[in-house]
Design a protein around this motif. Structure first.
Motif, mmCIF file in Angstrom:
data_model
loop_
_atom_site.group_PDB
_atom_site.id
_atom_site.type_symbol
_atom_site.label_atom_id
_atom_site.label_comp_id
_atom_site.label_asym_id
_atom_site.label_seq_id
_atom_site.Cartn_x
_atom_site.Cartn_y
_atom_site.Cartn_z
ATOM 1 N N VAL A 171 48.241 94.454 45.311
ATOM 2 C CA VAL A 171 49.003 95.562 44.749
ATOM 3 C C VAL A 171 48.809 95.564 43.243
ATOM 4 C CG1 VAL A 171 51.335 96.444 44.338
ATOM 5 C CG2 VAL A 171 50.709 95.639 46.590
ATOM 6 N N ILE A 172 48.719 96.726 42.639
ATOM 7 C CA ILE A 172 48.634 96.827 41.187
ATOM 8 C C ILE A 172 49.847 97.581 40.681
ATOM 9 C CG2 ILE A 172 46.129 96.664 41.022
ATOM 10 C CD1 ILE A 172 45.959 99.657 40.963
ATOM 11 N N SER A 173 50.098 97.482 39.393
ATOM 12 C CA SER A 173 51.219 98.180 38.783
ATOM 13 C C SER A 173 50.772 98.759 37.453
ATOM 14 C CB SER A 173 52.402 97.225 38.566
ATOM 15 O OG SER A 173 52.123 96.344 37.488
ATOM 16 N N ILE A 174 51.635 99.544 36.856
ATOM 17 C CA ILE A 174 51.335 100.165 35.572
ATOM 18 C C ILE A 174 51.110 99.110 34.490
ATOM 19 C CG2 ILE A 174 53.721 100.361 34.807
ATOM 20 C CD1 ILE A 174 50.877 102.948 34.380
ATOM 21 N N GLN A 175 51.506 97.880 34.759
ATOM 22 C CA GLN A 175 51.259 96.789 33.820
ATOM 23 C C GLN A 175 49.764 96.608 33.555
ATOM 24 O OE1 GLN A 175 53.139 93.169 34.954
ATOM 25 N NE2 GLN A 175 52.052 91.911 33.475
ATOM 26 N N ARG A 176 48.935 96.984 34.521
ATOM 27 C CA ARG A 176 47.486 96.863 34.324
ATOM 28 C C ARG A 176 47.028 97.670 33.118
ATOM 29 N NH1 ARG A 176 42.877 95.442 37.095
ATOM 30 N NH2 ARG A 176 44.112 94.644 38.821
ATOM 31 N N ALA A 177 47.702 98.783 32.846
ATOM 32 C CA ALA A 177 47.317 99.616 31.706
ATOM 33 C C ALA A 177 47.505 98.898 30.376
ATOM 34 C CB ALA A 177 48.121 100.918 31.712
ATOM 35 N N LEU A 178 48.289 97.818 30.369
ATOM 36 C CA LEU A 178 48.576 97.100 29.130
ATOM 37 C C LEU A 178 47.787 95.809 28.997
ATOM 38 C CD1 LEU A 178 52.453 97.605 29.042
ATOM 39 C CD2 LEU A 178 50.707 98.916 27.858
ATOM 40 N N LEU A 179 46.784 95.597 29.880
ATOM 41 C CA LEU A 179 46.003 94.371 29.806
ATOM 42 C C LEU A 179 45.181 94.279 28.517
ATOM 43 C CD1 LEU A 179 44.712 93.897 33.470
ATOM 44 C CD2 LEU A 179 46.477 92.590 32.273
#
Length: 528
Positions: A307-315
């Motif tokens: 599962v991915i989350s919008i947190q990936r956008a902040l990597l």
């Protein structure tokens, strides 16, 4: 006539020039007049935003569909997992022995044995070699479920491999009951009572003295389309983390408050993708039921399980930190290199106030850059992530706001930390190198080696780095909740941090405060 003593001319010191805000304005003027520093701040924003496209626009070698007919082709994504009542991706695959329950009712059982098998190595025929053992979250018990469809509402009382009795409902909720393992000499009595859309769970060690574990309300249980009919009965599940496993529960003294009908056996989710690894089985001898379920679980589907989350956008945050750290260090080392620090200290002899003014400017620049970059990155990731074909964990607007504001605070504190290190060492190259070692190296090590622990917090060797170094502040970007009952491993790239969001930020704040205190001590003791 004697000449009087000549007093050297001194610029009058005014309250305005001595004020802290005057110093802040002066330091801000220094910052904005150096074009390279302003450009580097823009690069910070650009890097975080641009990398959001890179990290969010992933396909993991799959496509949602192919061709006009929409049929999946080679490399197509696996079927989407079911969604729970709250919209979150869930695992809902277990062996279910059930009867219909219309209206209110009570189900009571005695669980006398909980055993299982787990894969211990490859077998000679291509099948895994199995050995006796239980996963910590192997489970067997009773459940009342809206229906046998994946993702439907439920409440269950269960015994687990090594986490005692639990009451769980709607995938994301968990409440502990009696501790200890199940055996013939230490059986567990379990009870569920339905009253409309309210279910109460009880446990007992002797079947006489009952203790309520929790009472929950599940609106799905009174769906008028089902005329109030739900499914209730026995279940087993064997969380496996991708390996073969089985769980067997032995039940007796099964009590139903409604007229019993024939038991129906269902592999919820079927077998294979999103279902159980192998069909379950049951046997009955008198009033004793032995129920065995293959690999599967009833739990939220988290980052360690696809599962991915919008947190990936902040990597890209750590890449964006690099130019900010460089600017923060040079904000003071440039003055040391050119000898202008003497001018600054002469104009502001109260050195602590000068240090505070510089820290305030860097913190403000870092906060604005981080918050703007995070807001843009989230705006980029929100429409892009669903196109990957990978389940996206839903987050609330409040969580997104915390991530944006927290990223700004994270960059602000990193800038202050780099500034303090620069004052301590007084040279650009060592200051930048030290800041990178302190901030970046722990993150890289953590991504490489762990943590790999489950939601119960038993992580790998990287956990301490995420709790004791400035990288702990990355927890403020966490979008995935940490569930105690999840058997799958949590990993940093999947969104897991061991500390709560603001607690992690407090660790970085402590580092920045300690570095500032040492910088102030040395600034007062040393000559310019």
């Amino acid at each position: 006539m004697t000449a009087g003593a000549v007093t050297p001319h001194r610029s009058p010191s005014t309250p305005e020039r001595d004020s802290f805000w005057y110093l802040v304005h002066a330091e801000w003027t220094k910052f904005r007049t150096v074009r390279g520093w302003v450009i580097a701040t823009g690069v910070t924003i650009l890097a975080i935003t641009a990398l959001a496209f890179l990290f969010c626009d992933i396909t993991a070698g799959c496509a949602v569909s192919s061709g006009a007919s929409g049929t999946a082709s080679a490399g197509a994504c696996p079927p989407a997992p079911p969604a729970g009542p709250g919209g979150e991706p869930v695992q809902d695959a277990f062996y279910f022995l059930h009867q219909p329950l219309t209206g209110n009712g009570t189900i009571t059982v005695q669980l006398t044995s909980l055993t299982g098998q787990i894969a211990i190595g490859p077998g000679s025929n291509g099948q895994p070699q199995m050995g006796s053992g239980l996963q910590p979250w192997s489970k067997a018990g009773i459940i009342i479920k809206e229906n046998t469809s994946q993702g439907s509402a439920y409440a269950a009382m269960m015994a687990t491999g090594s986490n005692g009795v639990r009451m769980q409902w709607d995938y994301v909720n968990d409440r502990p009951g009696l501790p200890g393992s199940v055996s013939a000499s230490a059986s567990r009595w379990l009870r569920l009572v339905r009253d409309g859309d309210t279910i109460t769970g009880y446990d007992s060690a002797d079947g006489t003295h009952w203790t309520p574990v929790d009472t929950v309300t599940l609106p799905g249980l009174t769906d008028p389309k089902q005329a109030g009919t739900v499914q209730a009965g026995l279940f087993t599940a064997a969380p496996s983390n991708g390996n073969a496993a089985t769980t067997t529960g032995v039940f007796q003294h099964i009590g139903l408050s409604w007229p019993a009908t024939r038991w129906t056996a269902t592999n919820v989710g079927g077998t294979g993708q999103n279902g159980v690894g192998q069909p379950g089985t049951f046997s009955q001898s008198g009033g004793v039921f032995s129920v065995t379920g293959g690999s599967g679980d009833i739990a939220p589907l988290t980052g360690g399980a696809g599962v991915i989350s919008i947190q990936r956008a902040l990597l890209g945050t750590f890449f964006g930190l690099i130019p900010l750290v460089v600017v923060a260090a040079m904000f003071i080392t440039g003055e040391y290199r050119r000898g202008l620090i003497r001018v600054s200290l002469t104009a502001a002899p109260r050195r602590g106030r000068l240090l505070a003014a510089k820290a305030a400017v860097i913190a403000a620049v870092g906060f604005v850059a981080g918050a703007v970059a995070a807001a843009l990155a989230v705006a980029v990731g929100t429409p892009v992530l669903p196109r990957t074909g990978i389940p996206v964990w839903p987050v609330s607007l409040l969580t997104e706001a915390r991530m944006v504001v927290g990223t700004g605070a994270l960059l602000a504190l990193a800038g202050v930390l780099a500034l303090a290190i620069a004052i301590i060492v007084r040279r650009s190259a060592p200051a930048i190198t030290t800041a990178i070692v302190v901030i970046f190296i722990p993150y890289l090590l953590t991504v490489g080696v762990g943590p790999q622990g489950g939601g119960n917090g038993r992580g790998g060797g990287g956990d301490w780095l995420l709790q004791a170094t400035p990288v702990a502040a990355m927890a403020v970007q966490q979008a995935l909740p940490r569930y105690y009952q999840v058997a799958a491993p949590y990993v940093v790239v999947g969104g897991y941090y061991p500390l709560a969001p603001w607690a992690g930020l407090a660790v970085e704040c402590a580092w920045a405060a300690a570095a500032l205190a040492l910088a102030f001590f040395l600034l007062r003791r040393r000559d310019a």
